[in-house]
Design a protein around this motif. Structure first.
Motif, PDB file in Angstrom:
ATOM      1  N   GLY A   2       9.358  52.152  -7.586  1.00  0.00           N
ATOM      2  CA  GLY A   2       8.636  50.921  -7.232  1.00  0.00           C
ATOM      3  C   GLY A   2      10.126  50.230  -7.110  1.00  0.00           C
ATOM      4  N   TRP A   3      11.105  50.375  -8.346  1.00  0.00           N
ATOM      5  CA  TRP A   3      12.483  49.510  -7.959  1.00  0.00           C
ATOM      6  C   TRP A   3      13.556  49.469  -7.118  1.00  0.00           C
ATOM      7  N   ALA A   4      13.159  51.238  -6.521  1.00  0.00           N
ATOM      8  CA  ALA A   4      14.207  51.777  -5.966  1.00  0.00           C
ATOM      9  C   ALA A   4      13.686  51.403  -4.287  1.00  0.00           C
ATOM     10  N   ALA A   5      12.441  51.208  -4.619  1.00  0.00           N
ATOM     11  CA  ALA A   5      12.205  50.617  -2.781  1.00  0.00           C
ATOM     12  C   ALA A   5      12.313  49.188  -2.632  1.00  0.00           C
ATOM     13  N   LEU A   6      12.032  48.759  -3.591  1.00  0.00           N
ATOM     14  CA  LEU A   6      12.449  47.077  -3.956  1.00  0.00           C
ATOM     15  C   LEU A   6      14.163  47.081  -3.505  1.00  0.00           C
ATOM     16  N   ALA A   7      14.972  47.268  -4.031  1.00  0.00           N
ATOM     17  CA  ALA A   7      16.326  47.593  -3.625  1.00  0.00           C
ATOM     18  C   ALA A   7      16.670  48.131  -2.108  1.00  0.00           C
ATOM     19  N   VAL A   8      15.918  49.290  -1.529  1.00  0.00           N
ATOM     20  CA  VAL A   8      16.210  48.998  -1.017  1.00  0.00           C
ATOM     21  C   VAL A   8      15.080  48.024   0.749  1.00  0.00           C
ATOM     22  N   SER A   9      14.410  47.762   0.455  1.00  0.00           N
ATOM     23  CA  SER A   9      14.568  46.890   1.079  1.00  0.00           C
ATOM     24  C   SER A   9      14.902  45.240   1.492  1.00  0.00           C
ATOM     25  N   GLY A  10      15.590  44.921  -0.058  1.00  0.00           N
ATOM     26  CA  GLY A  10      16.493  44.150  -0.891  1.00  0.00           C
ATOM     27  C   GLY A  10      17.404  44.770   0.643  1.00  0.00           C
ATOM     28  N   LEU A  11      18.509  45.487   0.382  1.00  0.00           N
ATOM     29  CA  LEU A  11      18.638  45.842   1.106  1.00  0.00           C
ATOM     30  C   LEU A  11      18.856  45.903   2.828  1.00  0.00           C
ATOM     31  N   SER A  12      17.859  46.534   2.894  1.00  0.00           N
ATOM     32  CA  SER A  12      17.476  46.024   4.259  1.00  0.00           C
ATOM     33  C   SER A  12      17.150  44.920   4.811  1.00  0.00           C
ATOM     34  N   CYS A  13      16.760  43.793   3.982  1.00  0.00           N
ATOM     35  CA  CYS A  13      16.168  42.181   4.443  1.00  0.00           C
ATOM     36  C   CYS A  13      18.142  41.534   4.472  1.00  0.00           C
ATOM     37  N   ALA A  14      18.615  41.827   3.848  1.00  0.00           N
ATOM     38  CA  ALA A  14      19.740  41.431   4.016  1.00  0.00           C
ATOM     39  C   ALA A  14      21.160  41.718   4.769  1.00  0.00           C
ATOM     40  N   ASN A  64      19.090  42.797   8.313  1.00  0.00           N
ATOM     41  CA  ASN A  64      18.859  42.002   8.990  1.00  0.00           C
ATOM     42  C   ASN A  64      19.051  40.821   9.064  1.00  0.00           C
ATOM     43  N   TRP A  65      20.002  40.031   7.909  1.00  0.00           N
ATOM     44  CA  TRP A  65      19.564  38.088   8.235  1.00  0.00           C
ATOM     45  C   TRP A  65      20.953  38.529   8.596  1.00  0.00           C
ATOM     46  N   ILE A  66      22.520  39.369   8.316  1.00  0.00           N
ATOM     47  CA  ILE A  66      23.476  40.016   8.946  1.00  0.00           C
ATOM     48  C   ILE A  66      23.697  40.361  10.562  1.00  0.00           C
ATOM     49  N   THR A  67      22.778  40.553  11.164  1.00  0.00           N
ATOM     50  CA  THR A  67      23.006  41.826  11.939  1.00  0.00           C
ATOM     51  C   THR A  67      23.330  40.704  12.771  1.00  0.00           C
ATOM     52  N   PRO A  68      24.431  41.476  13.887  1.00  0.00           N
ATOM     53  CA  PRO A  68      25.178  40.405  15.023  1.00  0.00           C
ATOM     54  C   PRO A  68      24.011  40.063  15.790  1.00  0.00           C
ATOM     55  N   SER A  69      22.638  41.270  15.860  1.00  0.00           N
ATOM     56  CA  SER A  69      21.411  40.734  17.325  1.00  0.00           C
ATOM     57  C   SER A  69      20.817  39.796  16.642  1.00  0.00           C
ATOM     58  N   ARG A  70      21.140  39.020  17.580  1.00  0.00           N
ATOM     59  CA  ARG A  70      19.875  37.329  17.692  1.00  0.00           C
ATOM     60  C   ARG A  70      18.448  38.068  17.756  1.00  0.00           C
ATOM     61  N   GLU A  84      17.110  41.037  16.932  1.00  0.00           N
ATOM     62  CA  GLU A  84      16.633  41.471  15.439  1.00  0.00           C
ATOM     63  C   GLU A  84      17.244  40.824  14.418  1.00  0.00           C
ATOM     64  N   ARG A  85      17.500  39.459  13.766  1.00  0.00           N
ATOM     65  CA  ARG A  85      17.759  38.614  12.949  1.00  0.00           C
ATOM     66  C   ARG A  85      16.499  38.027  13.430  1.00  0.00           C
ATOM     67  N   ALA A  86      16.555  37.052  14.385  1.00  0.00           N
ATOM     68  CA  ALA A  86      14.978  36.667  14.631  1.00  0.00           C
ATOM     69  C   ALA A  86      13.590  36.987  14.104  1.00  0.00           C
ATOM     70  N   LEU A  87      13.205  38.553  14.362  1.00  0.00           N
ATOM     71  CA  LEU A  87      11.987  38.492  13.764  1.00  0.00           C
ATOM     72  C   LEU A  87      12.191  39.631  13.033  1.00  0.00           C
ATOM     73  N   TRP A  88      13.338  40.512  12.198  1.00  0.00           N
ATOM     74  CA  TRP A  88      13.366  41.293  10.895  1.00  0.00           C
ATOM     75  C   TRP A  88      13.868  40.748   9.823  1.00  0.00           C
ATOM     76  N   GLY A  89      14.623  40.046  10.321  1.00  0.00           N
ATOM     77  CA  GLY A  89      15.057  38.834   8.934  1.00  0.00           C
ATOM     78  C   GLY A  89      13.633  38.706   8.617  1.00  0.00           C
ATOM     79  N   PRO A  90      12.716  37.202   9.044  1.00  0.00           N
ATOM     80  CA  PRO A  90      11.045  37.430   8.330  1.00  0.00           C
ATOM     81  C   PRO A  90      10.949  38.569   7.618  1.00  0.00           C
ATOM     82  N   VAL A  91      10.146  39.160   8.965  1.00  0.00           N
ATOM     83  CA  VAL A  91       9.666  39.581   8.260  1.00  0.00           C
ATOM     84  C   VAL A  91       9.915  40.732   6.864  1.00  0.00           C
ATOM     85  N   THR A  92      10.791  40.906   6.991  1.00  0.00           N
ATOM     86  CA  THR A  92      11.828  42.401   5.509  1.00  0.00           C
ATOM     87  C   THR A  92      12.398  41.212   4.293  1.00  0.00           C
TER      88      THR A  92
END
Length: 124
Positions: free
Chosen positions: A80-92, A94-100, A102-110
């Motif tokens: 579960g902690w590993a899943a949380l870590a991967v989720s956190g990495l995915s979130c980060a 998605n917030w720094i992606t150059p794709s507007r 992707e950032r607009a959709l997946w940033g909030p979702v993740t």
């Protein structure tokens, strides 16, 4: 309450699996994933990346469900902690992606998914 939160997280993972399947099948959503480097359909390498993410997403869903005590799973808590870590990495990412888009959709979702996983791991 923890079981319901875990179920929401797993449902989010399943939605992401369906998104990956759509990418593999050739849906023209390249701007919404993988940094938005491909407009339209993903190239074969991008489709392989989408396919590789499916078992990871399923692992994450099952790990959080197990951490919430769903019967029949009984995985070690560290998953579960590993899943949380991967989720956190995915979130980060998605917030720094150059794709507007992707950032607009997946940033909030993740971000919501990280919050759900964190709740399960902190309370469960």
């Amino acid at each position: 309450m923890t079981a319901q939160i875990a179920h929401l997280y797993a449902t989010g993972c399943l939605a992401l699996v369906f998104f990956q399947v759509a990418l593999i099948a050739g849906a023209p959503l390249g701007a919404w994933t993988q940094g938005g480097r491909v407009e339209g359909r993903l190239d074969p390498k991008g489709r392989v990346m989408a396919a590789l993410s499916i078992p990871i997403l399923l692992f994450m869903a099952l790990a959080i469900l197990s951490a919430a005590g769903f019967p029949g799973l009984g995985w070690p808590r560290w998953t579960g902690w590993a899943a949380l870590a991967v989720s956190g990495l995915s979130c980060a990412v998605n917030w720094i992606t150059p794709s507007r888009p992707e950032r607009a959709l997946w940033g909030p979702v993740t971000t919501v998914m990280v919050a759900l996983a964190l709740y399960v791991m902190a309370v469960g």
